[in-house]
Design an enzyme around this catalytic site. Structure first.
Site, PDB file in Angstrom:
ATOM      1  N   GLU A 150     -16.817   4.662  14.894  1.00  0.00           N
ATOM      2  CA  GLU A 150     -15.386   4.385  14.682  1.00  0.00           C
ATOM      3  C   GLU A 150     -15.347   3.082  13.914  1.00  0.00           C
ATOM      4  OE1 GLU A 150     -12.197   2.525  14.663  1.00  0.00           O
ATOM      5  OE2 GLU A 150     -12.277   2.393  16.865  1.00  0.00           O
ATOM      6  N   GLU A 159     -13.250   9.572  20.209  1.00  0.00           N
ATOM      7  CA  GLU A 159     -13.153   8.954  21.527  1.00  0.00           C
ATOM      8  C   GLU A 159     -11.776   9.270  22.087  1.00  0.00           C
ATOM      9  OE1 GLU A 159     -16.178   5.202  20.952  1.00  0.00           O
ATOM     10  OE2 GLU A 159     -14.041   4.849  20.604  1.00  0.00           O
ATOM     11  N   ASN A 162     -11.948  -7.134  19.045  1.00  0.00           N
ATOM     12  CA  ASN A 162     -10.481  -7.195  18.965  1.00  0.00           C
ATOM     13  C   ASN A 162      -9.793  -6.561  20.171  1.00  0.00           C
ATOM     14  OD1 ASN A 162     -11.604  -4.822  17.754  1.00  0.00           O
ATOM     15  ND2 ASN A 162      -9.586  -4.298  16.971  1.00  0.00           N
ATOM     16  N   CYS A 206      -7.699  -1.849  14.386  1.00  0.00           N
ATOM     17  CA  CYS A 206      -8.272  -0.962  13.368  1.00  0.00           C
ATOM     18  C   CYS A 206      -7.261   0.041  12.846  1.00  0.00           C
ATOM     19  CB  CYS A 206      -9.506  -0.256  13.909  1.00  0.00           C
ATOM     20  SG  CYS A 206      -9.229   0.678  15.423  1.00  0.00           S
TER      21      CYS A 206
END
Length: 482
Positions: free
Chosen positions: A251, A460, A153, A285
């Site tokens: 993640e 991250e 994505n 997300c």
């Protein structure tokens, strides 16, 4: 608009481009046209990549931090220098509008910029010994070669969020290009090569995801696994990593609640939420995906949200007039529509959209707004990952927070209020790794990005991002007696 020069239709291993006999097609999701045929990695290709990343690690870990910093900065500069080409390739590859692609390209450059600085700031510490002859030192060393997996994505940024901090720490990386949108991964490798990154420090492979992940993670070469992807994929990679006792960062999915309290500017919140919800066709997300609105302002919020939704223009991302492009895959289109159909069958009302768009060739779905939803509907329990926005109401602060936390996900949450006490209480009580208060653009290179519960662990971005690619080494030194 002329077609851009695509990166080589090959894997990048040991500083060179490699092909394979078997290939898979890469299509433009807006019109179905064939963009490239990329190689399907064989086990021997993966063994070559593993050997390259082992050699790359031996070289790169001994490269001084200031030199690593200079290389990362050159990669950032290279991305910016090719930003227009990069953005157009991303739009062809993944489908998002050009302006959004450009934003992602520049955010990817920011990651390399940030970690160019962090490469020089991987600090250790000294600890006072228990007697005059003892010296205790703690240093941070690179964890080792990394197997990195990122979904489609954000086909540049998600990979870069792994590559940049890993390289800053002194690790080498094997990145699996996402099959649905792989071209950006290859372009990153091309730019890193031109920036002088040593051979083997970054390798990019493509093909059968399950086979690649099993093969890489089973290797003794790999010492860390990093994934951005779905919860089921995360669970599988965790099982694979457990066999080798490997460090892992995950993640995973999200289902971000938005809490709009009675004192919020409901009209502003409605329009901002709609613009954010349908960015990248909802394939984000941390996309806001459950809108819990106080009953006193629900009407104003919903009217503004629907009005903004109806202004969204669907089309090919190369058209400057396009606000929302196609979904990246036919599978995603079907999945989104199934959620909408379930909600309607169980009593929800469609206020906008509600089905596939009547556009030829691509995976287009109308930006959809639902009211009258309840928490038992699939759309409120499963990550929608598409352009569907369910709106529900609440009466009390306690109800809002309880419902917001009533999913296994915990990536991001959002709060709209003008009251500082409400803002702090909601931010503290939401079971998420990130919270935006009166703000929805929260992902940035300088701040940690990650979740809790089934949304994963590890971070991250920020200083925390580079720490996830290091290990602490402790040295206890006894001085010679005076």
């Amino acid at each position: 608009m002329s077609d851009p020069q695509l990166p080589p239709a090959a894997m990048y291993i040991a500083g060179a481009w490699h092909t394979a006999d078997e290939t898979f097609p890469v299509h433009n999701p807006a019109d179905g046209t064939l963009l490239a045929e990329l190689p399907v990695a064989r086990p021997e290709d993966l063994d070559l990549a593993l050997a390259a990343t082992a050699d790359g690690f031996a070289t790169w870990r001994r490269t001084q931090p200031w030199e690593r910093s200079r290389v990362l900065r050159r990669i950032a500069d290279g991305i910016r220098a090719q930003a227009e080409r990069f953005a157009l390739i991303m739009t062809l590859d993944q489908g998002k509008p050009l302006a959004q692609s450009m934003g992602e390209v520049l955010a990817s450059a920011d990651q390399f910029d940030w970690y160019a600085d962090e490469a020089r700031r991987v600090y250790g510490r000294t600890v006072e010994g228990r007697d005059a002859g003892t010296r205790i030192f703690v240093s941070r060393e690179p964890v080792g070669p990394v197997a990195a997996f990122a979904t489609w994505n954000f086909p540049a940024l998600l990979g870069v969020r792994k590559i940049a901090p890993a390289l800053a720490a002194g690790c080498s990386v094997v990145l699996m290009a996402p099959a649905e949108a792989p071209l950006c991964s290859l372009l990153i490798a091309e730019i890193a090569h031109e920036a002088g990154l040593p051979a083997g420090a970054l390798n990019v492979v493509s093909g059968d995801g399950p086979m690649i992940s099993r093969h890489l993670i089973a290797s003794d070469v790999i010492r860390k696994v990093s994934l951005t992807g779905s919860v089921p994929v995360g669970a599988e990679l965790l099982r694979l990593a457990a066999d080798g006792i490997k460090s892992v960062s995950m993640e995973l999915g999200g289902h971000a609640p938005v809490l709009v309290f009675a004192d919020a500017d409901a009209e502003r919140a409605g329009r901002l939420c709609a613009r954010t919800k349908f960015r990248n066709a909802g394939q984000v997300c941390i996309s806001p995906s459950r809108f819990l609105v106080h009953e006193d302002v629900a009407e104003a919020f919903t009217e503004a949200f629907v009005a903004e939704t109806r202004e969204i223009s669907l089309g090919d991302g190369r058209d400057p007039a396009t606000d929302m492009g196609p979904l990246t895959t036919a599978r995603r289109l079907a999945g989104v529509h199934a959620l909408v159909e379930d909600a309607v069958a169980n009593g929800a009302t469609v206020l906008a959209g509600g089905g596939p768009a009547d556009l030829p060739g691509g995976h287009f779905y109308l930006p959809t707004v639902l009211s009258g939803v309840d928490d038992d509907m699939r759309v409120m329990a499963e990550e929608p990952f598409g352009p569907v926005a369910p709106i529900s109401t609440f009466k009390t602060f306690e109800e809002a927070v309880t419902r917001a936390n009533a999913t296994p996900f915990g990536l991001a949450g959002f709060v709209f209020t003008e009251d500082l006490t409400t803002a702090f209480r909601a931010a503290e009580e939401l079971e998420t790794g990130m919270v935006g208060v009166n703000e929805m653009t929260i992902a940035t290179a300088e701040a940690p990005f990650g979740g809790v519960k089934q949304s994963g662990f590890g971070r991250e971005g920020g200083t925390e991002g580079v720490q996830d690619y290091t290990i602490a080494k402790y040295v206890n030194l006894r001085l010679r007696s005076a």
